[in-house]
Design a protein around this motif. Structure first.
Motif, PDB file in Angstrom:
ATOM      1  N   LEU A 307      -5.580   1.028  12.572  1.00 48.42           N
ATOM      2  CA  LEU A 307      -4.246   0.754  13.113  1.00 48.42           C
ATOM      3  C   LEU A 307      -3.515  -0.263  12.246  1.00 48.42           C
ATOM      4  CD1 LEU A 307      -5.081   0.527  16.914  1.00 48.42           C
ATOM      5  CD2 LEU A 307      -3.892   2.373  15.748  1.00 48.42           C
ATOM      6  N   GLN A 310      -0.663  -3.728  15.856  1.00 48.88           N
ATOM      7  CA  GLN A 310      -1.367  -4.025  17.094  1.00 48.88           C
ATOM      8  C   GLN A 310      -0.618  -5.106  17.858  1.00 48.88           C
ATOM      9  OE1 GLN A 310      -5.681  -4.215  17.168  1.00 48.88           O
ATOM     10  NE2 GLN A 310      -5.773  -3.702  14.998  1.00 48.88           N
ATOM     11  N   GLU A 311      -0.492  -4.862  19.137  1.00 46.55           N
ATOM     12  CA  GLU A 311       0.160  -5.835  20.013  1.00 46.55           C
ATOM     13  C   GLU A 311      -0.448  -5.716  21.411  1.00 46.55           C
ATOM     14  OE1 GLU A 311       4.271  -4.807  20.680  1.00 46.55           O
ATOM     15  OE2 GLU A 311       3.869  -2.713  20.199  1.00 46.55           O
ATOM     16  N   THR A 312      -0.353  -6.777  22.168  1.00 48.34           N
ATOM     17  CA  THR A 312      -0.861  -6.757  23.539  1.00 48.34           C
ATOM     18  C   THR A 312       0.252  -6.298  24.477  1.00 48.34           C
ATOM     19  OG1 THR A 312      -2.374  -8.579  23.021  1.00 48.34           O
ATOM     20  CG2 THR A 312      -1.918  -8.146  25.345  1.00 48.34           C
ATOM     21  N   LYS A 347      -4.751  -4.429  23.714  1.00 46.02           N
ATOM     22  CA  LYS A 347      -4.212  -4.723  22.393  1.00 46.02           C
ATOM     23  C   LYS A 347      -4.371  -3.494  21.507  1.00 46.02           C
ATOM     24  CE  LYS A 347      -4.400  -8.011  18.555  1.00 46.02           C
ATOM     25  NZ  LYS A 347      -5.085  -9.197  17.986  1.00 46.02           N
ATOM     26  N   GLY A 348      -3.251  -2.925  21.116  1.00 50.68           N
ATOM     27  CA  GLY A 348      -3.275  -1.739  20.281  1.00 50.68           C
ATOM     28  C   GLY A 348      -1.869  -1.391  19.851  1.00 50.68           C
ATOM     29  N   ASP A 349      -1.685  -0.143  19.408  1.00 54.24           N
ATOM     30  CA  ASP A 349      -0.362   0.326  19.014  1.00 54.24           C
ATOM     31  C   ASP A 349       0.305   0.930  20.248  1.00 54.24           C
ATOM     32  OD1 ASP A 349       1.821   1.863  17.986  1.00 54.24           O
ATOM     33  OD2 ASP A 349       0.909   1.723  15.998  1.00 54.24           O
ATOM     34  N   HIS A 436      -7.869   4.183  17.767  1.00 55.30           N
ATOM     35  CA  HIS A 436      -8.167   3.046  18.648  1.00 55.30           C
ATOM     36  C   HIS A 436      -9.665   2.948  18.948  1.00 55.30           C
ATOM     37  CE1 HIS A 436      -3.802   3.247  19.321  1.00 55.30           C
ATOM     38  NE2 HIS A 436      -3.889   1.999  19.751  1.00 55.30           N
ATOM     39  N   ASN A 459     -10.861  -4.949  23.732  1.00 56.13           N
ATOM     40  CA  ASN A 459     -10.718  -5.732  22.499  1.00 56.13           C
ATOM     41  C   ASN A 459     -11.685  -6.892  22.508  1.00 56.13           C
ATOM     42  OD1 ASN A 459      -7.416  -5.060  23.279  1.00 56.13           O
ATOM     43  ND2 ASN A 459      -8.432  -4.120  21.537  1.00 56.13           N
TER      44      ASN A 459
END
Length: 459
Positions: A307, A310-312, A347-349, A436, A459
């Motif tokens: 990825l 990445q964001e929460t 936390k991911g895209d 992911h 995560n």
């Protein structure tokens, strides 16, 4: 160009020569530190026994006695330090003996020439036929002290053994060379087969039976190569099918649009017909736009190893937003939407996962009959976040389940895809879940419905 076979042969020869030289060096070091003092003591004992036996038997003639000793495998030198000298037994190759050494023995001291003889590291002193490489003891003959120098005669005592060991060395060398040549060919042969197989693959021929039946690293390489060939062949078939499917999927709307554009040139069309054809062209244009967008998405995802963004974000909120965006479609079919969404941050895209959820929900809406039911559950355990999307729609045949994530795969090969489906949605969804590091599985039964289960590691 130096071949691998040539390199292996040269390497083996270098190893043999280097090991032989090192072995010779270490053997000589061992001789200098251990065997030479031992040999000095042994020959000293022999010389003293010769001296003692003669002096204890007055009737013996010294020269006759020494001549007999010489015939037993010894080299002897007798001198009075002046003019009288005599050799017995084998002949010394070097006969230069310092006068001070002779005088030392005449003075009653024992000369330890074997231990003191300087041979250098690459000369085994045991075989150096030098008169200095002897043991000297004083002998009293008719009241006169003479110096007697003694050493074993290697030529007489070990002549056959030296020939024997020389033959062993020669035969060992010849056999080693032959075995190196044969073993080198044995090692390289599978590599040659792999090289030839690679050339065939480069030309598009995947029928390359290696038949390498070895259990070592070369055998493992051959097995891995065979598996790789099979995967490449599958990939090539998939690529060709993909190109054919893309061509077909692009050609269909383009052909339709071209046909209706030709009809629209006609001046005999009514206003209603013209509007109908324009609407069909708009639908085909939207279908073409969706297809190209999905192809671009797949191409972009295929290039990603991990990825990039990445964001929460809140998964529950994401699903609520998606249900609002698709509300018109499921309300139009009077579908019941049952949700069980836990408050979970991940936390991911976010953009990619939203697209994955959208593909699953749109499919569920599409294949669920009017007044049907769709269930969405979002839960978690100690290790995973679990998303389940279930419907009571038409279901999928068991034979089709392993292939539903294949690009452009149709569960019914006899009819076109319904409602503009491109056959890429589930492929995109699986790719997103894979990025992911998650898994997606499916359970389905005809006329009873389908359940998609996604597990995302925490995560």
């Amino acid at each position: 160009m130096k071949t691998l076979y040539f390199r292996i042969i040269i390497t083996m020869f270098v190893v043999i020569i280097a090991s032989s030289l090192l072995g010779f060096v270490f053997a000589n070091i061992y001789y200098q530190t251990k065997l030479k003092p031992f040999n000095d003591q042994k020959v000293t004992k022999m010389a003293q026994e010769i001296q003692g036996f003669y002096e204890a038997n007055d009737e013996l003639a010294l020269k006759d006695y020494l001549a007999n000793i010489g015939e037993l495998g010894y080299e002897l030198f007798l001198t009075d330090g002046a003019n009288q000298s005599a050799y017995f037994g084998g002949e010394f190759r070097k006969k230069e003996l310092p006068q001070e050494t002779v005088q030392q023995v005449l003075d009653g001291k024992t000369y330890h020439g074997i231990d003191q003889f300087d041979t250098g590291i690459f000369i085994t002193g045991f075989f150096d036929n030098d008169i200095r490489n002897t043991i000297g003891v004083p002998v009293t003959n008719d009241g006169e002290t003479q110096a007697l120098f003694v050493r074993q005669d290697p030529e007489q005592q070990f002549g056959e053994l030296r020939i024997f060991f020389a033959m062993i060395l020669v035969f060992t060398s010849i056999i080693s060379i032959l075995l190196v040549l044969i073993s080198g060919r044995y090692i390289v042969h599978p590599i040659v087969k792999l090289t030839n197989a690679t050339k065939k693959i480069r030309k598009g021929n995947y029928d390359v039976g290696l038949q390498v039946r070895r259990k070592d690293e070369i055998g493992q390489l051959a097995d891995s190569f065979s598996i790789m060939v099979k995967e490449l062949e599958k990939s090539e078939v998939a690529r060709q099918e993909f190109v054919a499917n893309v061509s077909h999927e692009l050609q269909s709307p383009l052909t339709s649009m071209k046909g209706f554009a030709t009809l629209l040139r006609s001046e005999t069309l009514t206003k209603e017909e013209r509007a109908k054809y324009l609407e069909i062209m708009a639908d085909e244009t939207a279908r073409l736009s969706t297809l190209t967008k999905q192809l671009l998405t797949l191409a972009s995802l295929d290039q990603e190893v991990d990825l990039l963004k990445q964001e929460t974000f809140d998964l529950k909120g994401q699903w609520k937003q998606l249900l609002q965006m698709t509300e018109w479609s499921w309300r139009e079919k009077r579908l019941t939407i049952e949700i069980d969404l836990a408050d979970i941050s991940y936390k991911g895209d976010a953009e990619l996962l939203y697209q994955a959820w959208s593909n699953l929900l749109v499919n569920a809406i599409k294949y669920t009959p009017p007044e049907g039911k769709i269930t969405i559950r979002l839960t978690e355990n100690e290790t995973d976040i679990i998303v389940k999307v279930a419907d009571n729609g038409i279901g999928i045949q068991a034979a089709d389940l392993p292939e539903i994530f294949t690009r452009f795969y149709k569960t019914d090969q006899t009819r076109p895809r319904v409602e503009g489906s491109s056959g890429l949605g589930l492929s995109i969804t699986k790719k997103i879940i894979d990025l992911h590091h998650g898994t997606i599985t499916v359970e389905s039964e005809l006329e009873k419905g389908t359940i998609f289960t996604i597990r995302l590691p925490k995560n």
